[in-house]
Motif scaffolding. Structure first.
Motif, short mmCIF file in Angstrom:
data_model
loop_
_atom_site.label_atom_id
_atom_site.label_comp_id
_atom_site.label_asym_id
_atom_site.label_seq_id
_atom_site.Cartn_x
_atom_site.Cartn_y
_atom_site.Cartn_z
N HIS A 202 4.75 24.78 59.80
CA HIS A 202 5.38 25.50 58.56
C HIS A 202 4.48 24.81 57.52
N PRO A 203 3.42 25.54 57.20
CA PRO A 203 2.58 25.17 56.14
C PRO A 203 3.00 25.15 54.53
N GLU A 204 4.21 25.89 54.74
CA GLU A 204 4.91 26.04 53.26
C GLU A 204 5.50 24.81 52.95
N LEU A 205 5.74 23.86 54.03
CA LEU A 205 6.48 22.49 53.63
C LEU A 205 5.41 21.52 53.56
N ASN A 206 4.29 21.71 53.30
CA ASN A 206 3.18 20.90 53.05
C ASN A 206 3.62 19.68 52.08
N GLY A 207 3.61 18.27 52.43
CA GLY A 207 4.06 17.41 51.68
C GLY A 207 5.12 16.75 52.10
N LEU A 208 6.04 17.38 52.78
CA LEU A 208 7.43 17.04 53.16
C LEU A 208 7.22 16.09 54.36
N ASP A 209 8.27 15.31 54.86
CA ASP A 209 8.28 14.60 55.82
C ASP A 209 8.81 15.39 57.00
N ASP A 210 8.23 14.99 58.37
CA ASP A 210 8.82 15.80 59.55
C ASP A 210 10.23 15.34 59.75
N VAL A 211 11.02 16.07 60.37
CA VAL A 211 12.36 15.85 60.87
C VAL A 211 12.47 16.00 62.30
N GLU B 77 7.31 12.46 48.49
CA GLU B 77 7.00 13.69 48.89
C GLU B 77 6.72 14.84 47.68
N ALA B 78 7.25 14.58 46.75
CA ALA B 78 6.87 15.49 45.58
C ALA B 78 5.50 15.37 45.14
N ALA B 79 4.96 14.22 45.20
CA ALA B 79 3.49 13.96 44.80
C ALA B 79 2.73 14.41 45.90
N ALA B 80 3.06 14.28 47.22
CA ALA B 80 2.03 14.69 48.38
C ALA B 80 2.02 16.29 48.21
N SER B 81 3.12 16.91 47.74
CA SER B 81 3.09 18.39 47.79
C SER B 81 2.24 18.98 46.77
N GLY B 82 1.87 18.06 45.99
CA GLY B 82 0.75 18.71 44.87
C GLY B 82 1.70 19.42 43.79
N ASP C 276 20.64 24.28 45.74
CA ASP C 276 19.65 23.70 44.57
C ASP C 276 18.34 23.13 44.95
N SER C 277 18.48 22.68 46.44
CA SER C 277 17.16 22.19 46.91
C SER C 277 15.98 22.82 46.67
N PRO C 278 14.73 22.03 46.09
CA PRO C 278 13.38 22.72 46.07
C PRO C 278 12.77 23.59 47.36
N ILE C 279 13.44 22.95 48.46
CA ILE C 279 13.28 23.32 49.91
C ILE C 279 13.59 24.80 50.12
N VAL C 280 14.94 24.81 49.86
CA VAL C 280 15.76 26.14 50.08
C VAL C 280 15.15 26.99 48.94
N LYS C 281 14.78 26.65 47.67
CA LYS C 281 14.32 27.62 46.70
C LYS C 281 12.86 28.49 47.22
#
Length: 276
Positions: free
Chosen positions: A114-123, A198-203, A249-254
Motif C-alpha cells: 500500500h504505497p499510500e502508507l509510505n512512512g508507517l510501520d508494518d502491522v 512515522e510522521a517524519a518518515a512519511s515526509g 480522527d486518525s490521519p491514516i483513516v483521513k
C-alpha cells in the motif's frame, strides 16, 4: 465499487431464498397462516451441537482503507453445549440464552502493498479469541462479544448489537440491526496512531497522532440464512461500519475512508456429538 457489488450479490441471495422457498409460500387467495416458528430439535443424548463451514469475504484491505479485497474464511458457531455439573447453554428451539467462542483475524498491513502508507510501520496479522453471548426471542435478539487480540496488535476488542428477526418460511431467517464496536488503547494505537518517527518518515503526509481506547465504530448489519437441505445452510452477511472517535480522527483513516463495508457468503453444516 465493492459496495455496489456486495449490495447486488446480497440482493440476489435474498431473491434466491424467496424463489427456493416458493413451495412454502401462501397463494394469493389462501388464508394467511400463523407466523413460522423456529423448528424444535430433539438433541437426544447429544451434548455438543455446532456448525462448521467455509465462506468468502469482501472487506477493506486494512482498517480505514478505501480499497477492498476478497479472501476465504471459516464459519464456526456453537448452538448447544451441555456441561455436567454446570448446566446447558442454548436450547432445542434455537431461542433463549447461548454462549460460545468468538474468533476474528485481521490481516497484515504491509506498506510495500500500500504505497499510500509510505512512512508507517508494518502491522503483522492480528488474531482475536474470546467469548460471545446472546439472547434470542422469536422476533429479536441481543448479543455481545469480547476478544483478546495478539500478534500484530494486542489488547481487547469487542462488539455488541441487536437484531429484528423475520422468518418468512420455515427454512429462511432474516436479521437486521445496529452494531457498535470498541477497542482498548493498545489495539487502537497499533492501527490508528502515528508516531513522530512515522510522521517524519512519511515526509509530512501523516501528522503525529495518538489514538485512545473506546468506541471504534457504529453501524448496521444484515444477514440471510437458508436451510437448503436438513442441517445444511447458505449464509449471507452484509454490514456497514462508520469509524468514529479517535479511529475517525486518525490521519491514516483521513487518507482512506471512515465508511467500512463488508460482505460474506458461505455454506455451513450442523454437527452433533455425544460427549458424556
Amino acid at each position: 465499487m465493492a459496495l455496489r457489488f456486495a449490495s447486488a450479490v446480497f440482493a440476489m441471495l435474498l431473491g434466491s431464498t424467496v424463489l427456493a422457498s416458493a413451495a412454502d409460500a401462501v397463494g394469493p387467495y389462501d388464508p394467511a397462516p400463523a407466523a413460522p416458528q423456529p423448528a424444535a430439535v430433539d438433541y437426544g443424548g447429544d451434548d455438543f451441537v455446532f456448525e462448521l463451514g467455509i465462506k468468502g469475504v469482501i472487506d477493506p484491505e486494512y482498517l480505514g482503507s478505501d480499497d477492498y479485497r476478497i479472501l476465504p474464511g471459516a464459519i464456526f458457531s456453537v448452538e448447544y453445549l451441555n456441561l455436567p455439573g454446570l448446566g446447558s447453554f442454548g436450547g432445542p428451539d434455537g431461542l433463549g440464552f447461548s454462549i460460545g467462542p468468538a474468533f476474528n483475524v485481521v490481516g497484515e498491513r504491509k506498506v510495500s502493498d500500500h504505497p499510500e502508507l509510505n512512512g508507517l510501520d508494518d502491522v503483522d496479522t492480528t488474531y482475536e479469541a474470546g467469548i460471545k453471548v446472546s439472547y434470542e426471542w422469536q422476533y429479536a435478539e441481543v448479543y455481545g462479544s469480547a476478544r483478546y487480540a495478539f500478534g500484530g496488535a494486542e489488547g481487547f476488542v469487542g462488539d455488541a448489537g441487536a437484531n429484528l428477526i423475520a422468518r418468512p418460511t420455515d427454512t429462511v431467517t432474516l436479521k437486521l440491526g445496529p452494531t457498535v464496536s470498541f477497542a482498548s488503547k493498545e489495539y487502537m494505537e497499533t492501527y490508528f496512531s502515528v508516531s513522530p518517527g512515522e510522521a517524519a518518515a512519511s515526509g509530512g503526509k501523516f501528522s503525529t497522532f495518538e489514538a485512545d481506547g473506546g468506541v471504534k465504530s457504529v453501524g448496521v448489519a444484515a444477514s440471510a440464512r437458508y436451510e437448503f437441505s436438513p442441517d445444511w445452510f447458505l449464509n449471507a452477511d452484509a454490514s456497514w461500519d462508520k469509524l468514529v472517535g479517535d479511529a475517525k480522527d486518525s490521519p491514516i483513516v483521513k487518507a482512506g475512508d471512515d465508511d467500512q463495508y463488508s460482505f460474506t457468503l458461505g455454506v455451513s453444516k450442523k454437527f452433533s456429538l455425544d460427549l458424556w
